[in-house]
Structures are given as structure tokens and as C-alpha cells.
Design an enzyme around this catalytic site. Structure first.
Site, PDB file in Angstrom:
ATOM      1  N   VAL A  91       0.872  -1.065  -0.074  1.00 46.75           N
ATOM      2  CA  VAL A  91       0.034  -0.076   0.063  1.00 46.75           C
ATOM      3  C   VAL A  91       0.904   1.369  -0.222  1.00 46.75           C
ATOM      4  O   VAL A  91       0.707   2.027  -0.668  1.00 46.75           O
ATOM      5  CB  VAL A  91      -0.869  -0.011   1.137  1.00 46.75           C
ATOM      6  CG1 VAL A  91      -1.762   1.342   1.285  1.00 46.75           C
ATOM      7  CG2 VAL A  91      -1.916  -1.193   1.232  1.00 46.75           C
ATOM      8  N   ARG A 128      11.365  -0.461   7.428  1.00 46.24           N
ATOM      9  CA  ARG A 128      12.198  -1.511   8.387  1.00 46.24           C
ATOM     10  C   ARG A 128      13.601  -2.148   7.763  1.00 46.24           C
ATOM     11  O   ARG A 128      14.550  -2.304   8.183  1.00 46.24           O
ATOM     12  CB  ARG A 128      11.533  -2.569   8.661  1.00 46.24           C
ATOM     13  CG  ARG A 128      10.580  -2.449   9.938  1.00 46.24           C
ATOM     14  CD  ARG A 128       9.875  -3.708  10.245  1.00 46.24           C
ATOM     15  NE  ARG A 128       8.937  -4.360   9.113  1.00 46.24           N
ATOM     16  CZ  ARG A 128       8.232  -5.253   9.397  1.00 46.24           C
ATOM     17  NH1 ARG A 128       8.201  -6.002  10.428  1.00 46.24           N
ATOM     18  NH2 ARG A 128       7.485  -5.677   8.326  1.00 46.24           N
ATOM     19  N   GLU A 165     -10.265   6.206   6.093  1.00 44.02           N
ATOM     20  CA  GLU A 165     -11.135   5.234   5.319  1.00 44.02           C
ATOM     21  C   GLU A 165     -10.641   4.024   4.676  1.00 44.02           C
ATOM     22  O   GLU A 165     -11.407   3.273   4.429  1.00 44.02           O
ATOM     23  CB  GLU A 165     -11.345   6.221   3.865  1.00 44.02           C
ATOM     24  CG  GLU A 165     -12.483   5.813   2.821  1.00 44.02           C
ATOM     25  CD  GLU A 165     -13.732   5.804   3.239  1.00 44.02           C
ATOM     26  OE1 GLU A 165     -14.423   4.916   3.525  1.00 44.02           O
ATOM     27  OE2 GLU A 165     -14.344   7.036   3.723  1.00 44.02           O
ATOM     28  N   ILE A 210     -13.571   1.483  -1.391  1.00 41.67           N
ATOM     29  CA  ILE A 210     -15.000   1.576  -1.254  1.00 41.67           C
ATOM     30  C   ILE A 210     -15.133   2.757  -0.505  1.00 41.67           C
ATOM     31  O   ILE A 210     -14.874   2.643   0.712  1.00 41.67           O
ATOM     32  CB  ILE A 210     -15.990   0.424  -0.712  1.00 41.67           C
ATOM     33  CG1 ILE A 210     -15.554  -0.770  -1.683  1.00 41.67           C
ATOM     34  CG2 ILE A 210     -17.161   0.880  -0.718  1.00 41.67           C
ATOM     35  CD1 ILE A 210     -16.321  -2.015  -1.272  1.00 41.67           C
ATOM     36  N   GLU A 215      -3.090 -14.720   2.731  1.00 33.95           N
ATOM     37  CA  GLU A 215      -1.465 -14.693   3.077  1.00 33.95           C
ATOM     38  C   GLU A 215      -1.090 -16.028   3.348  1.00 33.95           C
ATOM     39  O   GLU A 215      -2.003 -16.862   3.413  1.00 33.95           O
ATOM     40  CB  GLU A 215      -1.605 -13.889   4.507  1.00 33.95           C
ATOM     41  CG  GLU A 215      -2.354 -12.597   4.451  1.00 33.95           C
ATOM     42  CD  GLU A 215      -1.186 -11.465   3.645  1.00 33.95           C
ATOM     43  OE1 GLU A 215       0.068 -12.030   3.396  1.00 33.95           O
ATOM     44  OE2 GLU A 215      -1.703 -10.346   3.507  1.00 33.95           O
ATOM     45  N   LYS A 269     -13.030  -4.642  11.491  1.00 33.19           N
ATOM     46  CA  LYS A 269     -13.941  -3.535  10.630  1.00 33.19           C
ATOM     47  C   LYS A 269     -15.225  -3.465  11.214  1.00 33.19           C
ATOM     48  O   LYS A 269     -15.930  -2.227  11.152  1.00 33.19           O
ATOM     49  CB  LYS A 269     -13.780  -4.125   9.071  1.00 33.19           C
ATOM     50  CG  LYS A 269     -12.333  -4.160   8.491  1.00 33.19           C
ATOM     51  CD  LYS A 269     -12.399  -4.705   7.221  1.00 33.19           C
ATOM     52  CE  LYS A 269     -10.953  -4.917   6.805  1.00 33.19           C
ATOM     53  NZ  LYS A 269     -10.992  -5.982   5.411  1.00 33.19           N
TER      54      LYS A 269
END
Length: 430
Positions: free
Chosen positions: A17, A48, A131, A138, A192, A207
Site C-alpha cells: 500500500v 524497516r 477511510e 470503497i 496470506e 472492521k
């Protein structure tokens, strides 16, 4: 007239991201400046592993000292995309103390300590926007927090984890078993290496806590959210769902009680009718269904994860925060004035689909029906099949509390004619 002095942005984290945030800030610099009213400058990137090559990022901006970066004093906005509780929590509060507003995508931290972070931001007159913490690209938090601020939200029902939706959709459309569908999700990069946070519902629960808090103007923490994973969902459950005209989704459900005096927040697999808009959400997509008094029913749909979609939400917040910074104002903070109690799962009322393995002999159905009646659980439909002394009995209830259903199941297990409870699943979306 555009301000010439740039707004300085510190980026904490430069993974999937963070690297997309940096890329968009660079490639769309002119557009962002025009929309904000001032240029934005990437002033530092905390990572890192400083030796990793990061295309498009000046190595001189890279540092391993995140604390020093947020303490600089000339930083206008800190973008936090490192995740986890610490050091993210300390870095965010330090950023507020040194004059910066914060944009975060950290659902786990916000679900656990959102109230404290909002208080820290408010004490310094800074913004806290997030957000990207729920449902990726979304637009959901801002509509709930701002667009529906004059309305009364009664229910938020949604698919908020793309990994689990991909797995369940594959099981539904191809007939694959859970492990086979998980392996496919992993191979395609949707899951993952350790998928526990997704498949056991931890991600969706965080969430749900955030959504419930905003929707109901009440502090809802992660510990308040009932959580049930989807690893026990089987092909047989999907077959039963199809016989009812349903499919199965892992849902985050936040509800206001009918009397308005309390709220609930929960995450679990559920059957939903094929006629419901959420039933058609495929692959790794997310969708959230909002029900309110005045606006009625609204649905928000789109990609719920990934570098570019999540970065889009981060950049949207960055633009809003920078505009506030220029105007000398702050956006909406925490709204928890309602302070409604969060009811336990036992109080939740819904429909249930129960599959029982029973002896194939006369009187079994009557025994089972009696147990349901004794616990105040009304039966909607019953379907029985079997041979060679063994049978399957599928019961679908009318709406009942989770506590009442739990007592019913315990009593059923004590019947000599009931060999076992094959599955229990809630029925939602009706």
C-alpha cells in the site's frame, strides 16, 4: 490562488500500500496540488529494510527512524500504513503531539484504541482520517460519518474481507472444498501465507467495530464484536443453502435493537437469499449494505483490498486532511454521544438452519419438534431424508435469540434419537 509552500507528508511503511501511495503522490502531483490548493511533498519514508530498492522513491527520503520522522515538527500529515498495534499507536500519538494530522489504514489499532486516538487528535486540534481501514477503495466511512450524519442508521450488513469471499465464492460456484478453495486463493495472492486473521474473522471483526461505532455514534471495541470464522463451512452446507435458494457469505453485521436501546456487532458465516444484493458479490470483492430511516437501503461495492484500491482511499483522505490544513480547520472527529450498550450475542435474534443426524424411525420428528417448542423456538420448515436406520433432519426456524437456540441444541444433543448436530448456520438478509 494556489499556495506555493508545499504541505509535507511523512509516510510510515512502504509495502504494497505504501509504495502505491508514494507512486500516486508522484505521478499525480499536479492534479493533487490543484485539488488541494497547494503542492504536497513526500518529506520522508520510514521503513524497516532501508536497503530494499523502491522504484520512484528518492533513497535520501528513506529512514529507519520513524520516531524522528514524526517528531520533525515541519510535517503536516503523517500517513500510517505499517499496521499492527505498536509502534503504530505511539507513532500516531507522537505525530499529533508534534503538529501533524494523521491518515491511517490501521483497522486493528482503530478497533482497539480508536477512542484514545480520537481524543489525542482532538486535544491537539488535528485530524484523524481512516477511510482505508475498512473495505479498501470503497467510500464507506465518509458516507457514514458525513453523508448520513443527519439520518438514523439501523443496520450495516456487509462482506468486508476479500479473501474469505473469494474462498466461499469458489466453494459455491465450483463445488470445491474449503482447503482446495483456500489453496487457490493463496496461489492467486488473495490469501496470506498465514490466513488466520481472514478466515477466522479477526480482520472482519475489527472492521465491524469501526463501522458500528460510526453508524451508531457509540464506542464499539474489538472485544465487543462476536466473531466466528468460516473454516467449518462445508460443501454440504452449500448444498443445503442452494436447496433454500441461498448462498453462504462471511458477514459483518452491525444492528440497532428494535427498541433503539442497544446495538450488536458480529461476524460469522450466514446463509443469505440469492435475491439479496450481497449474494451476487463475487471473487475478492467487498460490498456493504446500509439501512437507515430516511435514505432507506444503500449498497457500497468495490475492491476491498490490494495496493492500488487501498492507496486510493488513503489519497482521498490525504486530500481532505490537506484541505483542512490549509483552511485552518479539522474534519469530523469521534461521535460517541449516543453511548448505547453493546448487547451480547445471546440477545441477537435471527433465523437458523440446523442439520441433524438422527435415527430413521417413527417419532423422531415429533421428539425434535417438542424440544424446539419447549425452548420457545418456532419452526418454519423441516426436511427429512434417510435410509438403513439413519436419517438427516434439516430444520429452519423462524426468528429466535441466539441464547434460545443454544439451549435448544443442547437439549437436542441429549436425545437418544439424535446422533449428532451436523451444522448450525444463521440465515440473514431477509
Amino acid at each position: 490562488m494556489m499556495r506555493t509552500r508545499p504541505l509535507k507528508v511523512a509516510l510510515l511503511g512502504c509495502g504494497v500500500v505504501g509504495s502505491e501511495v508514494a507512486r500516486i503522490m508522484t505521478t499525480h502531483a499536479d492534479d493533487l496540488a490543484a485539488r488541494i490548493g497547494a503542492p504536497v511533498e513526500l518529506a520522508g519514508v520510514a521503513v524497516r529494510r532501508p536497503d530494499k530498492v523502491r522504484e520512484g522513491i528518492d533513497p535520501a527520503l528513506v529512514t529507519t527512524d520513524a520516531t524522528a520522522l514524526v517528531k520533525r515538527g515541519d510535517i503536516d500529515v503523517v500517513v500510517e500504513v505499517i499496521g499492527g498495534i505498536e509502534p503504530a499507536r505511539t507513532l500516531i500519538t507522537t505525530a499529533f503531539e508534534h503538529g501533524a494530522s494523521v491518515v491511517s489504514a490501521n483497522k486493528a489499532l482503530l478497533a482497539q484504541d480508536g477512542a484514545a486516538l480520537h481524543a489525542a487528535a482532538n486535544a491537539k486540534g488535528k485530524d484523524l482520517y481512516y477511510e482505508a481501514a475498512v473495505a479498501g477503495a470503497i467510500p464507506l466511512i465518509r458516507p457514514l460519518r458525513e453523508s448520513l450524519a443527519g439520518d438514523k442508521v439501523n443496520r450495516v450488513l456487509g462482506i468486508v474481507n476479500g479473501t474469505t469471499n473469494f474462498i466461499l465464492d469458489a466453494m459455491d460456484t465450483t463445488g470445491a472444498g474449503y482447503q482446495e478453495a483456500l489453496d487457490e486463493a493463496t496461489a492467486l495472492g488473495y490469501a496470506e501465507a498465514d490466513p488466520t486473521a481472514d478466515v477466522e474473522g479477526f480482520d472482519a471483526a475489527a472492521k465491524a467495530a469501526i463501522l458500528a461505532g460510526i453508524a451508531f455514534h457509540t464506542r464499539v471495541r474489538l472485544d465487543d464484536v462476536y466473531r466466528e470464522g468460516m473454516t467449518e463451512v462445508t460443501a454440504a452446507d452449500f448444498a443445503s443453502a442452494k436447496e433454500m435458494g441461498c448462498t453462504i457469505k462471511l458477514l459483518a453485521i452491525c444492528e440497532r435493537a428494535a427498541d433503539g436501546g442497544s446495538v450488536t456487532a458480529r461476524v460469522h458465516p450466514a446463509m443469505i437469499p440469492l435475491s439479496h444484493p450481497l449474494a451476487g458479490v463475487r471473487g475478492a470483492y467487498n460490498a456493504v449494505f446500509v439501512e437507515s430511516d430516511a435514505a432507506g437501503q444503500l449498497m457500497f461495492y468495490g475492491p476491498g483490498a490490494g495496493g492500488s484500491p487501498t492507496a486510493s482511499a488513503v489519497l482521498g483522505d490525504l486530500v481532505a486532511v490537506c484541505r483542512n490544513r490549509i483552511g485552518g480547520a479539522t474534519g469530523p472527529g469521534e461521535s460517541a454521544y449516543a453511548a448505547l450498550p453493546v448487547s451480547p450475542m445471546g440477545d441477537v435474534v435471527t433465523r437458523y438452519h440446523i442439520s441433524l443426524d438422527v435415527a430413521d424411525k417413527p417419532g423422531v420428528l415429533a421428539q425434535v419438534a417438542t424440544v424446539f417448542a419447549e425452548h420457545g423456538v418456532s419452526i418454519d420448515t423441516v426436511r427429512q431424508s434417510g435410509k438403513d436406520g439413519e436419517a438427516s433432519l434439516v430444520v429452519v426456524t423462524h426468528r429466535a435469540s441466539d441464547a434460545a437456540l443454544g439451549g435448544t441444541v443442547e437439549a437436542l444433543r441429549k436425545l437418544d434419537t439424535v446422533r449428532g448436530v451436523a451444522s448450525i448456520m444463521r440465515v440473514e438478509g431477509e
